[in-house]
Scaffold this motif. Structure first.
Motif, PDB file in Angstrom:
ATOM      1  N   CYS A   1      78.430  30.452 -30.436  1.00 36.80           N
ATOM      2  CA  CYS A   1      78.282  30.375 -28.976  1.00 36.80           C
ATOM      3  C   CYS A   1      78.621  31.696 -28.312  1.00 36.80           C
ATOM      4  CB  CYS A   1      79.162  29.257 -28.419  1.00 36.80           C
ATOM      5  SG  CYS A   1      78.583  27.600 -28.850  1.00 36.80           S
ATOM      6  N   LEU A   2      79.657  32.375 -28.798  1.00 35.46           N
ATOM      7  CA  LEU A   2      80.026  33.667 -28.223  1.00 35.46           C
ATOM      8  C   LEU A   2      78.922  34.687 -28.430  1.00 35.46           C
ATOM      9  CD1 LEU A   2      83.805  33.850 -29.215  1.00 35.46           C
ATOM     10  CD2 LEU A   2      82.873  33.639 -26.905  1.00 35.46           C
ATOM     11  N   GLU A   3      78.263  34.624 -29.592  1.00 32.88           N
ATOM     12  CA  GLU A   3      77.137  35.529 -29.834  1.00 32.88           C
ATOM     13  C   GLU A   3      76.001  35.248 -28.848  1.00 32.88           C
ATOM     14  OE1 GLU A   3      76.195  34.858 -33.909  1.00 32.88           O
ATOM     15  OE2 GLU A   3      77.849  36.080 -34.669  1.00 32.88           O
ATOM     16  N   LYS A   4      75.773  33.968 -28.566  1.00 37.43           N
ATOM     17  CA  LYS A   4      74.732  33.616 -27.600  1.00 37.43           C
ATOM     18  C   LYS A   4      75.119  34.040 -26.195  1.00 37.43           C
ATOM     19  CE  LYS A   4      72.666  29.735 -30.089  1.00 37.43           C
ATOM     20  NZ  LYS A   4      72.300  28.302 -30.036  1.00 37.43           N
ATOM     21  N   ILE A   5      76.403  33.860 -25.864  1.00 33.89           N
ATOM     22  CA  ILE A   5      76.867  34.279 -24.541  1.00 33.89           C
ATOM     23  C   ILE A   5      76.677  35.773 -24.360  1.00 33.89           C
ATOM     24  CG2 ILE A   5      78.925  34.530 -23.081  1.00 33.89           C
ATOM     25  CD1 ILE A   5      79.921  31.880 -24.312  1.00 33.89           C
ATOM     26  N   ALA A   6      77.000  36.540 -25.421  1.00 35.99           N
ATOM     27  CA  ALA A   6      76.871  37.997 -25.344  1.00 35.99           C
ATOM     28  C   ALA A   6      75.415  38.434 -25.317  1.00 35.99           C
ATOM     29  CB  ALA A   6      77.595  38.653 -26.520  1.00 35.99           C
ATOM     30  N   GLY A   7      74.514  37.595 -25.848  1.00 35.35           N
ATOM     31  CA  GLY A   7      73.098  37.929 -25.859  1.00 35.35           C
ATOM     32  C   GLY A   7      72.410  37.499 -24.581  1.00 35.35           C
ATOM     33  N   ASP A   8      71.109  37.335 -24.678  1.00 34.88           N
ATOM     34  CA  ASP A   8      70.312  36.973 -23.507  1.00 34.88           C
ATOM     35  C   ASP A   8      69.932  35.495 -23.508  1.00 34.88           C
ATOM     36  OD1 ASP A   8      70.340  39.574 -22.534  1.00 34.88           O
ATOM     37  OD2 ASP A   8      68.625  40.150 -23.780  1.00 34.88           O
ATOM     38  N   VAL A   9      70.685  34.668 -24.222  1.00 36.12           N
ATOM     39  CA  VAL A   9      70.365  33.243 -24.290  1.00 36.12           C
ATOM     40  C   VAL A   9      70.686  32.597 -22.943  1.00 36.12           C
ATOM     41  CG1 VAL A   9      70.854  31.078 -25.491  1.00 36.12           C
ATOM     42  CG2 VAL A   9      70.876  33.240 -26.755  1.00 36.12           C
ATOM     43  N   PRO A  10      69.768  31.815 -22.372  1.00 37.63           N
ATOM     44  CA  PRO A  10      70.028  31.172 -21.070  1.00 37.63           C
ATOM     45  C   PRO A  10      71.244  30.262 -21.130  1.00 37.63           C
ATOM     46  CG  PRO A  10      67.702  31.040 -21.660  1.00 37.63           C
ATOM     47  CD  PRO A  10      68.412  31.551 -22.872  1.00 37.63           C
ATOM     48  N   LEU A  11      71.911  30.116 -19.988  1.00 32.03           N
ATOM     49  CA  LEU A  11      73.133  29.311 -19.930  1.00 32.03           C
ATOM     50  C   LEU A  11      72.915  27.867 -20.377  1.00 32.03           C
ATOM     51  CD1 LEU A  11      76.132  29.092 -19.152  1.00 32.03           C
ATOM     52  CD2 LEU A  11      75.393  28.526 -16.837  1.00 32.03           C
ATOM     53  N   PRO A  12      71.851  27.146 -19.951  1.00 27.55           N
ATOM     54  CA  PRO A  12      71.685  25.764 -20.416  1.00 27.55           C
ATOM     55  C   PRO A  12      71.643  25.644 -21.932  1.00 27.55           C
ATOM     56  CG  PRO A  12      70.222  26.195 -18.566  1.00 27.55           C
ATOM     57  CD  PRO A  12      70.820  27.512 -18.964  1.00 27.55           C
ATOM     58  N   ALA A  13      71.012  26.612 -22.609  1.00 31.73           N
ATOM     59  CA  ALA A  13      70.947  26.569 -24.069  1.00 31.73           C
ATOM     60  C   ALA A  13      72.326  26.785 -24.685  1.00 31.73           C
ATOM     61  CB  ALA A  13      69.967  27.622 -24.584  1.00 31.73           C
ATOM     62  N   VAL A  14      73.110  27.690 -24.099  1.00 30.84           N
ATOM     63  CA  VAL A  14      74.466  27.934 -24.604  1.00 30.84           C
ATOM     64  C   VAL A  14      75.328  26.691 -24.431  1.00 30.84           C
ATOM     65  CG1 VAL A  14      76.563  29.317 -24.332  1.00 30.84           C
ATOM     66  CG2 VAL A  14      74.328  30.415 -24.177  1.00 30.84           C
ATOM     67  N   LEU A  15      75.268  26.080 -23.249  1.00 33.95           N
ATOM     68  CA  LEU A  15      76.073  24.889 -22.986  1.00 33.95           C
ATOM     69  C   LEU A  15      75.643  23.730 -23.876  1.00 33.95           C
ATOM     70  CD1 LEU A  15      76.347  25.000 -19.080  1.00 33.95           C
ATOM     71  CD2 LEU A  15      77.976  25.851 -20.778  1.00 33.95           C
ATOM     72  N   ALA A  16      74.344  23.585 -24.111  1.00 27.61           N
ATOM     73  CA  ALA A  16      73.868  22.525 -25.009  1.00 27.61           C
ATOM     74  C   ALA A  16      74.392  22.734 -26.423  1.00 27.61           C
ATOM     75  CB  ALA A  16      72.343  22.491 -25.001  1.00 27.61           C
TER      76      ALA A  16
END
Length: 768
Positions: free
Chosen positions: A174-189
């Motif tokens: 999740c931290l890798e996704k947060i640091a990247g360009d992954v949209p917030l809904p995808a990170v939270l899911a």
């Protein structure tokens, strides 16, 4: 752990060698012998069962068909079952379906004797329906009574460690996704799904976000909850009795509802939750470091109950992770809004407007369509600021921006370009009737009075129109021509509209447009400084640089100084811009000094700066704020400035000299300097105008003037610097005449700060 099979021969001989059995065979009947054997075996099995039960590990015997034969109390406790029910099950019934294929692959090898033992991580089924992790050690043994092999399985509960590992992997992902360009809904899911496998069986997670107004919760992610429930819960009000989530957001503390069916907090939402099989809800607020609410993390369970300590700890970690993701998204949104939206009105700013216009032009070119730009400028807006103050002016701008947005169609862009300027972009070439209707709607909105400080007054506006492709084919041309048309509307009495025509492109209009844009250049940060190095001819080293103002216009490109410096003087902006130049140049000189490059910074002063009486206090503030030593600052004055009021100038220059600031007269030779006054001025150097240098060495007249200036200045102990040196011949002449310094294209053009630093480092001494 490795197990050795017990050979049948050894097992039989051990039984026959028992002294109790030997005595029974000699002294008793066959029935007694049978009972004795049964008693011995029962006692042996009892002792073995007791030994299994005393072990801290879960131990079981499994037949070659997978049926449980013997289980320890510890193993029963692991699975939450009693011994009788467990002995009715097979191994395949308690192992996780995903782990079963691997066991089925290994078991035949164990049965055949190809493998004597193996160990692996498995997930076993608990009585409550959840799975937990064990480390299984499996060995192949011989049963002498049944005369067959069986498996002994030693199970170590590693569920806590595996859950920690799983959680750490999920957090890292999740931290890798947060640091990247992954949209917030995808990170939270992803966070929700990762935690659901750690929760009690059939748990479902939702993450809700506080809306911008702080009144409601919006669904951020709930991948396992029914879509109908998510849709109904989206927009949940934050309040003291608004379900678990709305109440937790209101209180900013955990709200753990064990039974939705009876909780008063769920009175308005009970039927919704129960209809989707939700019986318990544990809601935890997501807070930032300032204890501000970001959202709510909720766990729904199909069974009533409260969470244990382990579940609460998992929730704590998950809310922290979700908080990081939400704050990261908020920070990105803030940066985006600062970069592309006007802070006062919330409208797109010039940068975003320019970007949208560029994209609209490409679409129009592909589709052979058109565009219409309407430049809007408020009439006499300065009077609002001057009479009511800037706070009232800001209120007017916000109100006007809202009215403009109401007047346009969906899909049109309204942007604030700065000050009281707005731009409307319509993605079609509006004909005369459509354009008249649009301007009419806007003017009617302007006719409505604005209420400020219990006072009612009207604000009018002037409108200028340009269209693609009729009036231009690029963004810069279209915006400039809409601006020119708007200014024509102002010239014709204001409160009206003008469409662009080529006849408007007169020098007078262009000059007025440029002057008006100058007022916004500082606000838009369009001014930049370049630096031209100055060579000390005696040492061959670069000793000074001159700061030169440039205007990087967003539409016109780099505007030459001669096109706007006189306008700064006329408009009275020269003081404000002059202080900006001085502050910027001194700060840059200080940075170079700290980097090991102590260059004297020369800055030009205007006549207005020197005449208005606040030059000395302003200089003192700048030097203190930037930390630059006065010895590294040189102020350049023109001859005209010096001779305008010589007595007043002499007093001011002596004060500056007392501050240890170097003083120079720029463009020397073009004015009417008096030698008597020149003797009294505390000057350090004269900068000879480039018009006298261009003819060197061929022009005898220029050579004579330069020679005389150098001789006179040296007599007065003043150094001479030649400007505009462009050839080696000019440089040789100046060296031969003992000129002190030079600057010009032969040495270097004016450069941005970074390039100047590299240039001086690369060419520390000019060769002969």
């Amino acid at each position: 752990m490795k197990f050795s099979p017990m050979e049948p021969k050894f097992a039989q001989s051990s039984l026959l060698e028992s002294p109790y059995l030997a005595r029974a065979l000699l002294e008793n009947s066959p029935d007694c012998i049978k009972k004795l054997i049964q008693s011995v075996l029962a006692a042996s099995e009892g002792r073995y069962q007791a030994a299994l039960d005393q072990a801290g590990l879960g131990i079981s015997h499994v037949s070659l068909t997978g049926q449980y034969l013997l289980v320890s109390d510890s193993f029963c406790a692991m699975l939450g079952r009693d011994r009788a029910s467990l002995l009715r099950l097979s191994y395949s019934e308690v192992i996780h379906p995903e782990d079963l294929p691997r066991s089925l692959e290994v078991f035949p090898k164990m049965v055949s004797g190809e493998l004597q033992s193996f160990a692996a991580e498995k997930r076993l089924l608990h009585q409550n329906g959840s799975y937990f992790w064990v480390w299984n050690h499996v060995g192949r043994l011989w049963d002498p009574v049944a005369e067959s092999h069986y498996f002994i399985v030693i199970s170590e509960n590693i569920d806590q460690r595996k859950r920690q590992e799983t959680l750490l992997k999920a957090e890292r992902r999740c931290l890798e996704k947060i640091a990247g360009d992954v949209p917030l809904p995808a990170v939270l899911a992803d966070i929700a799904l990762s935690l659901e496998v750690q929760m009690p069986p059939q748990s479902r997670i939702s993450i809700m976000l506080r809306d911008r107004e702080g009144l409601r919760l919006r669904m951020g992610a709930a991948p396992s909850l029914p879509a109908a429930y998510n849709q109904a819960a989206d927009g949940l009000a934050i309040g003291p009795a608004s379900g678990s989530c709305g109440t937790a957001a209101f209180r900013r503390e955990n709200v753990l509802v064990s039974d939705i069916a009876t909780s008063p907090l769920w009175e308005g939402y009970r039927e919704l939750a129960l209809s989707h099989g939700l019986r318990a809800c544990w809601s935890v607020p997501i807070l930032n470091a300032r204890h501000e609410l970001l959202g709510i993390f909720a766990v729904y369970s199909p069974q009533s109950g409260t969470p244990g300590v382990e579940v609460l700890d998992l929730l704590r970690r998950a809310t922290h992770l979700a908080g990081i993701a939400i704050e990261r998204r908020q920070a990105e949104e803030t940066i985006t809004r600062m970069a592309y939206y006007d802070a006062l009105t919330g409208l797109p700013n010039r940068v975003l407007c320019q970007d949208r216009l560029e994209h609209a032009l490409k679409r129009a070119q592909r589709q052979h369509g058109g565009l219409t730009l309407v430049f809007v400028d408020l009439d006499h807006f300065k009077l609002v600021n001057d009479s009511l103050g800037h706070a009232a002016g800001d209120q007017v701008l916000r109100e006007i921006s809202q009215r403009l947005q109401r007047s346009v169609r969906e899909g049109d862009t309204v942007a604030r370009l700065g000050g009281d300027e707005f731009l409307l972009l319509a993605e079609e070439n509006l004909d005369a009737s459509a354009l008249t209707a649009l301007i009419g709607r806007m003017r009617r909105l302007f006719e409505q009075p604005i209420e400020i400080e219990s006072r009612s007054f009207l604000v009018t506006a002037s409108f200028g129109v340009s269209r693609y492709p009729d009036d231009g084919e690029d963004a810069q041309t279209l915006m400039r021509r809409a601006d020119v048309a708007m200014y024509q509307a102002k010239q014709r009495g204001r409160d009206g509209m003008q469409q662009y025509s080529p006849a408007m492109e007169s020098n007078g209009i262009e000059r007025l447009v440029l002057q008006r844009e100058l007022r916004l250049a500082l606000e838009r940060e369009e001014f930049i400084l370049h630096y031209q190095p100055q060579l000390d001819l005696a040492s061959g080293k670069i000793s000074s640089v001159e700061a030169l103002l440039r205007w990087q216009h967003p539409e016109r490109g780099m505007i030459p100084p001669l096109s706007f410096i006189p306008l700064l003087e006329e408009s009275g902006l020269i003081n404000q811009v002059g202080e900006w130049v001085l502050r910027k140049a001194c700060a840059q000189a200080r940075r170079w000094q700290l980097a090991g490059l102590p260059l004297r910074m020369a800055v030009n002063l205007s006549q207005r700066q020197c005449q208005e009486g606040n030059l000395i206090p302003m200089l003192e503030r700048v030097l203190v704020d930037t930390g630059l030593a006065p010895e590294l600052l040189e102020l350049e004055l023109t001859e005209g400035l010096v001779m305008h009021d010589p007595e007043k100038t002499i007093k001011a220059l002596r004060v500056l000299k007392g501050m240890h600031i170097s003083l120079a007269v720029d463009d020397f030779g073009t004015g009417y300097s008096s030698l008597s006054y020149l003797q009294r001025l505390p000057l350090d150097s004269l900068k000879v105008d480039k018009s006298f240098v261009q003819g060197l060495p061929a022009s005898g007249e220029d050579a004579a003037i330069i020679t005389a200036i150098i001789a006179m200045a040296h007599t007065l102990n003043i150094k001479v610097v030649a400007e505009g040196v462009e050839t080696a011949a000019q440089l040789d002449f100046l060296r031969n005449k003992h000129c002190d310094g030079m600057q010009g294209y032969f040495l270097s053009r004016p450069l941005p700060a970074g390039e100047l630093f590299n240039f001086v480092r690369r060419v520390p001494v000019l060769p002969e």
